[in-house]
Motif scaffolding. Structure first.
Motif, PDB file in Angstrom:
ATOM      1  N   GLY A   1       0.807  -1.214   0.000  1.00  0.00           N
ATOM      2  CA  GLY A   1       0.000   0.000   0.000  1.00  0.00           C
ATOM      3  C   GLY A   1       0.842   1.266   0.000  1.00  0.00           C
ATOM      4  O   GLY A   1       0.597   2.187  -0.787  1.00  0.00           O
ATOM      5  N   ILE A   2       1.854   1.335   0.865  1.00  0.00           N
ATOM      6  CA  ILE A   2       2.660   2.557   0.952  1.00  0.00           C
ATOM      7  C   ILE A   2       3.491   2.742  -0.313  1.00  0.00           C
ATOM      8  O   ILE A   2       3.678   3.874  -0.799  1.00  0.00           O
ATOM      9  N   ILE A   3       3.957   1.650  -0.919  1.00  0.00           N
ATOM     10  CA  ILE A   3       4.702   1.761  -2.174  1.00  0.00           C
ATOM     11  C   ILE A   3       3.795   2.320  -3.273  1.00  0.00           C
ATOM     12  O   ILE A   3       4.184   3.213  -4.043  1.00  0.00           O
ATOM     13  N   THR A   4       2.579   1.806  -3.361  1.00  0.00           N
ATOM     14  CA  THR A   4       1.615   2.290  -4.354  1.00  0.00           C
ATOM     15  C   THR A   4       1.358   3.775  -4.185  1.00  0.00           C
ATOM     16  O   THR A   4       1.341   4.539  -5.164  1.00  0.00           O
ATOM     17  N   LEU A   5       1.172   4.216  -2.959  1.00  0.00           N
ATOM     18  CA  LEU A   5       0.815   5.615  -2.699  1.00  0.00           C
ATOM     19  C   LEU A   5       1.961   6.576  -2.994  1.00  0.00           C
ATOM     20  O   LEU A   5       1.735   7.685  -3.492  1.00  0.00           O
ATOM     21  N   VAL A   6       3.182   6.185  -2.704  1.00  0.00           N
ATOM     22  CA  VAL A   6       4.332   7.056  -3.002  1.00  0.00           C
ATOM     23  C   VAL A   6       4.451   7.272  -4.506  1.00  0.00           C
ATOM     24  O   VAL A   6       4.666   8.404  -4.980  1.00  0.00           O
ATOM     25  N   ILE A   7       4.287   6.211  -5.278  1.00  0.00           N
ATOM     26  CA  ILE A   7       4.382   6.321  -6.738  1.00  0.00           C
ATOM     27  C   ILE A   7       3.271   7.214  -7.291  1.00  0.00           C
ATOM     28  O   ILE A   7       3.512   8.095  -8.130  1.00  0.00           O
ATOM     29  N   LEU A   8       2.042   7.026  -6.816  1.00  0.00           N
ATOM     30  CA  LEU A   8       0.918   7.821  -7.311  1.00  0.00           C
ATOM     31  C   LEU A   8       1.068   9.293  -6.936  1.00  0.00           C
ATOM     32  O   LEU A   8       0.792  10.183  -7.752  1.00  0.00           O
ATOM     33  N   ALA A   9       1.494   9.574  -5.722  1.00  0.00           N
ATOM     34  CA  ALA A   9       1.654  10.963  -5.282  1.00  0.00           C
ATOM     35  C   ALA A   9       2.672  11.696  -6.147  1.00  0.00           C
ATOM     36  O   ALA A   9       2.448  12.833  -6.578  1.00  0.00           O
ATOM     37  N   ALA A  10       3.792  11.048  -6.417  1.00  0.00           N
ATOM     38  CA  ALA A  10       4.832  11.677  -7.241  1.00  0.00           C
ATOM     39  C   ALA A  10       4.315  11.948  -8.645  1.00  0.00           C
ATOM     40  O   ALA A  10       4.523  13.032  -9.209  1.00  0.00           O
ATOM     41  N   GLY A  11       3.629  10.982  -9.239  1.00  0.00           N
ATOM     42  CA  GLY A  11       3.133  11.140 -10.591  1.00  0.00           C
ATOM     43  C   GLY A  11       2.092  12.225 -10.723  1.00  0.00           C
ATOM     44  O   GLY A  11       2.151  13.073 -11.625  1.00  0.00           O
TER      45      GLY A  11
END
Length: 490
Positions: free
Chosen positions: A234-244
């Motif tokens: 979950g945290i990996i998914t959210l970091v990628i989405l936030a940056a994009g």
């Protein structure tokens, strides 16, 4: 008087928990974060987001240890209560409660704003109230239905964010993102630091509430494994989405037009494809799924938090009653009522700081979350010392370095938030004082021992009516009360 059941059932798998963890947060990619541009600019806010991202990554990799070792509906409340006793449980539970009851009203107002983009003339407040009614009703249908819906809308929301990035990518220009990126200036200066610090609550909004998946641990199958998988992915998914999302939105045009908006993504897309493009209408329509995922998920987890606090005696007993589908119905209904009152106060500025109600509620929720992160890391250190033999299926990575980084990061965020949002902090203290008054008044009703669910107990399929306070009765699963000297059935 009829007896009321106060237990939950294990029905969720790791995919469900990933969906809950991401779904709780994903609305932060759709709105809220752009308020940070108003104070920090694109580059200043990027610095704030990187700092907060490091704090969250280290926090989750540490927090997961307690979630796997103590898989209970109270989440942080349960860990702090075990570490520091009833008073620790009060603070962690109240901090978490403020976070989870204050976040949904701002999301509901954003849902109203997106709907008004889709159908001009609709009242955002009216739509927000309807949303509360619909999703409170959905949560009352049972955890399986609620979690499956959460997973579905989360996947749709992620796909829509990817579509957004793909559509605006041809119009992306790095110069747009860099222009006046240091709090409105093209160069970094000491004055920029204040803007960066003031933008921290909106960087937190990118990740706020991910820890809420721990409140579903009591309803997870094999929680020692599923919780770990759900949190880390979950945290990996959210970091990628936030940056994009942040990079592509900022590079699509004049980012200053997107700050202080509840619907920045449709406006960013309009800069690239035009206002009448079918892509914009699709984004507005499907973009609602991101808001709905977080709105529904936070209502679900707020109900579990109220349930856990009530079951332990911190809130009125009736709030821990569950219906025939093992759903804490009064807890969910009370969350909806509070949220609707907040939505109806949309036109007021109770904090007297000139910010929108949405921005203020986001900040108030952040105060709750940050203080909860602090006490959670303190609980981790305390439990490592007092219960070294506690079974820990997952141990914090890079202990004690990661927990220390998370703790220091949370303390820094808390201090800066007080400095730049003092009026909201006063409101936070008033809420805490009122809650503490009830705690003192009701202290005799609070169970002095810690309730631990036995995960080896057989799965209960049939409805079992019981009174949670009647000793000698099974309450749906094998439950033990334990302190440092004894363990026995209740």
């Amino acid at each position: 008087m009829g007896k009321q059941k106060s237990t939950l059932k294990r029905k969720l798998n790791a995919f469900h928990l990933w969906g809950i963890a991401v779904g709780l947060v994903i609305s932060g990619d759709y709105f809220g974060w752009s308020y940070g541009w108003a104070s920090g600019g694109t580059l200043g806010f990027l610095i704030a987001t990187l700092f907060v991202a490091v704090m969250y990554v280290t926090f989750i990799f540490s927090f997961t240890e307690m979630s796997c070792a103590i898989p209970q509906a109270g989440g942080p409340f349960a860990y702090a209560r075990r570490a520091f006793g009833p008073i620790g449980g009060f603070f962690a539970g109240t901090f978490t409660l403020i976070e989870y009851v204050c976040a949904p009203p701002s999301i509901a107002l954003a849902i109203g704003a997106y709907f008004s983009d889709l159908v001009p003339g609709l009242s955002p407040v009216a739509i927000a109230i309807v949303a509360y009614g619909l999703f409170a009703a959905l949560n009352l249908c049972g955890v399986s239905a609620a979690a499956t819906f959460e997973l579905a809308v989360t996947i749709i929301a992620i796909c829509e964010l990817l579509v957004f990035m793909g559509v605006v990518a041809p119009g992306f220009e790095l110069t747009n993102f860099l222009s006046h990126g240091w709090a409105g200036s093209n160069t970094f200066s000491m004055g920029t630091i204040g803007g960066i610090c003031a933008s921290i609550p909106f960087a937190i909004w990118f990740f706020l509430a991910i820890e809420g998946a721990s409140m579903s641990a009591e309803e997870a199958k094999n929680p020692q494994v599923t919780v770990k998988k759900g949190f880390i992915t979950g945290i990996i998914t959210l970091v990628i989405l936030a940056a994009g999302v942040m990079m592509f939105a900022g590079g699509s045009g004049d980012w200053k037009q997107l700050s202080n908006l509840n619907d920045p993504l449709p406006k960013a897309m309009m800069m690239v494809v035009g206002q009448k493009s079918s892509w914009v209408h699709m984004l507005v329509f499907l973009g609602l799924f991101g808001l709905l995922a977080s709105f529904h998920g936070i209502i679900m987890e707020a109900g579990r938090q109220i349930f856990a606090l009530s079951r332990a005696g911190y809130l009125p007993k009736s709030l821990s009653w569950v219906n025939r589908r093992a759903v804490p119905h009064w807890a969910i209904i009370s969350t909806a009522v509070f949220g609707i009152v907040c939505v109806l106060c949309n036109s007021f500025d109770p904090f007297f700081n000139g910010q929108s109600l949405t921005a203020n509620i986001i900040t108030l929720a952040c105060f709750g979350s940050i203080t909860m992160y602090i006490i959670s890391m303190m609980s981790l250190f305390r439990l490592r010392k007092t219960e070294p033999n506690l079974e820990r299926p997952y141990k914090a990575i890079c202990y004690p370095t990661f927990p220390i980084i998370a703790l220091i990061g949370a303390v820094i965020c808390f201090v800066l938030m007080i400095y730049y949002n003092f009026n909201v902090f006063v409101a936070f203290i008033i809420l805490m004082t009122l809650c503490y008054g009830y705690y003192v008044y009701n202290r005799k009703a609070i169970k002095e021992d810690f309730v631990v669910i036995d995960d080896n107990a057989p799965e209960v399929e049939d409805e079992i009516e019981s009174d949670v306070e009647s000793e000698g009765e099974l309450i749906g699963e094998t439950v033990y009360v334990q302190d440092s000297n004894r363990k026995h059935n209740i």
